[in-house]
Design a protein around this motif. Structure first.
Motif, short mmCIF file in Angstrom:
data_model
loop_
_atom_site.label_atom_id
_atom_site.label_comp_id
_atom_site.label_asym_id
_atom_site.label_seq_id
_atom_site.Cartn_x
_atom_site.Cartn_y
_atom_site.Cartn_z
N ILE A 262 0.83 -1.21 0.00
CA ILE A 262 0.00 0.00 0.00
C ILE A 262 0.87 1.26 0.00
N TYR A 263 1.97 1.19 0.72
CA TYR A 263 2.87 2.35 0.80
C TYR A 263 4.23 1.99 0.23
N PRO A 264 4.29 1.84 -1.10
CA PRO A 264 5.56 1.41 -1.71
C PRO A 264 6.65 2.47 -1.58
N VAL A 281 1.88 1.20 -11.32
CA VAL A 281 3.06 0.39 -11.61
C VAL A 281 3.97 0.24 -10.40
N SER A 282 4.03 1.26 -9.53
CA SER A 282 4.86 1.17 -8.32
C SER A 282 4.31 0.12 -7.36
N THR A 283 3.00 0.10 -7.21
CA THR A 283 2.38 -0.90 -6.36
C THR A 283 2.64 -2.30 -6.89
N PHE A 284 2.51 -2.46 -8.20
CA PHE A 284 2.77 -3.77 -8.79
C PHE A 284 4.22 -4.20 -8.57
N MET A 285 5.14 -3.30 -8.81
CA MET A 285 6.56 -3.64 -8.64
C MET A 285 6.86 -4.08 -7.22
N ARG A 286 6.34 -3.32 -6.24
CA ARG A 286 6.61 -3.66 -4.85
C ARG A 286 6.00 -5.00 -4.47
N VAL A 544 -14.94 -10.23 -16.18
CA VAL A 544 -13.84 -9.57 -15.49
C VAL A 544 -12.56 -9.89 -16.26
N PRO A 545 -11.92 -8.91 -16.87
CA PRO A 545 -10.72 -9.18 -17.68
C PRO A 545 -9.57 -9.74 -16.85
N PRO A 546 -8.66 -10.49 -17.48
CA PRO A 546 -7.54 -11.10 -16.75
C PRO A 546 -6.69 -10.07 -16.01
N PHE A 547 -6.22 -10.45 -14.83
CA PHE A 547 -5.36 -9.62 -13.98
C PHE A 547 -6.00 -8.25 -13.76
N PHE A 548 -7.29 -8.27 -13.54
CA PHE A 548 -8.07 -7.04 -13.42
C PHE A 548 -7.57 -6.16 -12.27
N GLU A 549 -7.07 -6.80 -11.20
CA GLU A 549 -6.62 -6.05 -10.03
C GLU A 549 -5.31 -5.32 -10.29
N ILE A 550 -4.62 -5.66 -11.37
CA ILE A 550 -3.30 -5.09 -11.66
C ILE A 550 -3.29 -4.24 -12.93
N LEU A 551 -3.92 -4.75 -13.98
CA LEU A 551 -3.82 -4.10 -15.30
C LEU A 551 -4.93 -3.09 -15.54
N HIS A 611 1.36 -14.11 -9.15
CA HIS A 611 1.31 -12.83 -8.46
C HIS A 611 -0.12 -12.43 -8.12
N SER A 612 -1.05 -12.63 -9.05
CA SER A 612 -2.44 -12.26 -8.76
C SER A 612 -3.01 -13.10 -7.63
N ILE A 613 -2.61 -14.38 -7.55
CA ILE A 613 -3.06 -15.23 -6.44
C ILE A 613 -2.44 -14.73 -5.13
#
Length: 624
Positions: A262-264, A281-286, A544-551, A611-613
């Motif tokens: 949450i706080y990358p 993108v910062s959240t995803f990287m962290r 719900v498109p793939p990797f919806f929480e990230i992309l 990663h999504s899991i």
């Protein structure tokens, strides 16, 4: 004097005897009351009965659809919690199953064409679709063998020898297994074909809502197959659901990963990543870095091929097979000691489950769901990890259209990575993962023919060709087939057309590739379009498109409501050329996240699924 002392002593003994009886009575009453309030109905007074008088009633407080199992006697295991009967609460109701399975035979005929040769393993003749399958052969203990002198006991495939059970893992009293009579009935049940399994009426099922119940039974509204959905959840609403989920999870799940995500503290974005295609993108990287450093996964070894541990690497459902192959062979994330694991993978193939167990033209998938229910209960009985969390740290990866049905109820709290990511049939945004459906043509080289023409040489505005599955595709063909030279919309691609330009060449030469839903919301054309660097146009309400929480799908795709099909060309033409160039570039950049590699590489499809899991588990809402 002696007589007086004797009388007093007798009186004192009588008083003490009465006092002892009162104490014993109080203790007995307290024990009975404790049993009554602490145990489900029907179990409170079983300690008063001899073992051979304990009935195996379907009305027992702990029904077989529960995975929290208790012991009545050391070394006694009840297979009734593994197979038993097909119950009305699992079946929902007969009308619902009939309606829900109207298209089953069509789907079977379609998927039957995708069966590939199983590498290194011939198909067992006993698994022929026209022959009965032994239901219990799925569970096999890979660590121990059953001794010959145990032949008189009931053999539960997949569970260790009874003596190897942890003393802390108890079996359900109401699920106790007694005598040769039950062995005989168990063996009979073992050989039943799924369509002939008897059913109990609702009146025979009394499932109490108690603390020990793990697998809750929920009824859902009937789904109308082949018809438009009764309600539509637009992409904007899906974004709001996801935002609420991420904001409402109040308890850290895996170490302090959540707060770090949450706080990358990442200052430099990886140059390999294209920021516009991510929500953050910062959240995803962290999160990705923490996954690589922290995550440990235990893979259950229980279960026999082909349903377990036998990945299919080619065809429509290759996603689940490739993930299974790469996960089971992984040495970085996988641990042999389950006590060190954060997540637990249940490696079954929904494709091979259908291939092995579904009876053609039966229009009944109940045996498939019952099979997975039995597997889940056996895992819960053998290991303490499922009951410890109610299955919230367990996950499955399944791409077949029927996977939501097969995992209903008994895996309700687990993380399900599904290709059929449909909100209307139970997909939960923030818990479940939308699995990309990848059509792999060449298992030895899944990257063959990747890429397409540059934007300036894509002279076709929009392209679609395929079967008329479901209710939506006929509508698309009605409005656009042969109606406009800029809209290359076909059913099956005519031979006269494919001789000049085949399906792949069309996708490589089109600006937009139309991806309408078929029988279900998902379509392999979404990933296929990305593979050939064509901007996907998704027409599938409630998908719900793939990797919806990230992309950020709006950066590299066009999402069109089903009701707007008549305006499809106007929508595409209204997109400025500059905007199209940006989206096409984003498609090329996001492509790396949808590719399979024989040896996984950073940010590829295997790592994105895992990663999504992981991400779901960190932010998972724990229901109290």
């Amino acid at each position: 004097m002696g007589m007086e002392y004797s009388a007093q002593f007798q009186k004192l003994c009588q008083i003490e005897a009465r006092r002892s009886l009162i104490i014993v009575g109080i203790v007995a009453i307290a024990y009975v009351m404790l049993q009554f309030f602490m145990l489900p109905y029907g179990n409170a007074f079983k300690f008063l009965l001899p073992d051979n008088e304990v009935s195996l009633s379907a009305k027992s407080g702990y029904s077989s659809n529960q995975s929290s199992v208790r012991a009545e006697k050391e070394g006694e295991i009840n297979p009734s919690s593994f197979v038993e009967v097909v119950r009305e609460d699992d079946k929902i109701n007969d009308d619902d199953d009939v309606n829900e399975d109207d298209n089953v035979s069509k789907e079977f005929d379609r998927t039957k064409q995708d069966i590939v040769a199983l590498e290194g393993n011939d198909r067992d003749e006993s698994l022929g679709l026209d022959k009965p399958l032994k239901f219990l052969d799925v569970m096999e203990d890979n660590n121990s063998k059953v001794e010959a002198d145990n032949a008189g006991k009931s053999e539960i495939v997949g569970l260790e020898d009874q003596n190897s059970f942890d003393s802390g893992l108890e079996l359900n009293e109401s699920s106790s297994f007694h005598g040769n009579e039950n062995v005989e009935s168990w063996n009979q049940a073992n050989h039943l074909q799924a369509e002939n399994v008897r059913k109990l009426p609702d009146s025979d099922l009394d499932v109490p809502k108690n603390d020990s119940e793990v697998m809750s039974v929920r009824r859902r509204k009937k789904v109308r197959p082949g018809m438009p959905p009764l309600s539509v959840t637009p992409i904007v609403k899906m974004n709001q659901i996801l935002a609420r989920h991420l904001a409402s999870s109040s308890k850290m799940e895996i170490f302090d990963a959540k707060s770090k995500i949450i706080y990358p503290t990442v200052s430099d974005v990886d140059k390999e990543l294209h920021a516009p295609v991510f929500r953050n993108v910062s959240t995803f990287m962290r999160s990705y870095e923490l996954m690589e450093k922290t995550l440990k996964v235990y893979v259950y070894r229980d279960g026999k091929r082909p349903i377990f541990h036998q990945p299919t690497l080619k065809g429509l459902y290759a996603s689940e097979g490739w993930f299974m192959k790469l996960m089971e062979g992984n040495k970085h994330f996988v641990v042999k000691n389950p006590n060190k694991a954060h997540l637990f993978y249940m490696p079954f193939s929904s494709r091979m489950l259908e291939y092995a167990l579904y009876v053609p033209n039966s229009h009944n998938r109940t045996n498939l769901r019952q099979f997975m229910k039995g597997y889940t209960e056996a895992i819960a009985a053998k290991y303490p990890f499922w009951n410890r969390t109610g299955g919230t740290d367990h996950f499955v990866v399944a791409c077949h259209d029927w996977a939501p049905y097969e995992t209903r109820h008994h895996m309700e709290e687990s993380i399900k990575a599904l290709c059929n990511a449909d909100i209307t049939i139970g997909f939960k945004i923030g818990r479940d993962v939308s699995l990309p459906e990848t059509f792999v043509r060449y298992a030895r080289n899944p990257l063959r023919d990747i890429g397409g023409k540059p934007p300036s040489k894509r002279n076709i505005l929009a392209f679609y060709a395929g079967n008329s599955h479901g209710y939506l595709r006929p509508i698309l063909l009605k409005h656009w087939k042969g109606k406009d030279p800029d809209m290359k919309i076909y059913g099956l691609l005519p031979t006269s057309v494919s001789r000049r330009m085949n399906y792949m060449q069309h996708m490589k030469s089109s600006k937009y590739c139309i991806c309408p839903k078929g029988h279900e919301v998902n379509s392999p054309r979404v990933v296929e379009a990305i593979f050939y660097e064509c901007v996907p146009v998704i027409i599938s309400d409630n998908f719900v498109p793939p990797f919806f929480e990230i992309l950020n799908w709006e950066a590299f795709s066009v999402i069109v409501a089903e009701k707007d099909i008549p305006n499809l060309k106007d929508i595409l033409v209204s997109i400025p050329e500059e905007r199209y160039i940006e989206m096409q570039l984003a498609v090329k950049k996001v492509q790396r996240h949808f590719l399979w590699h024989s040896r996984p590489v950073k940010y590829d499809l295997f790592h994105m699924i895992l990663h999504s899991i992981w991400y779901s588990r960190v932010f998972q809402i724990r229901r109290q």
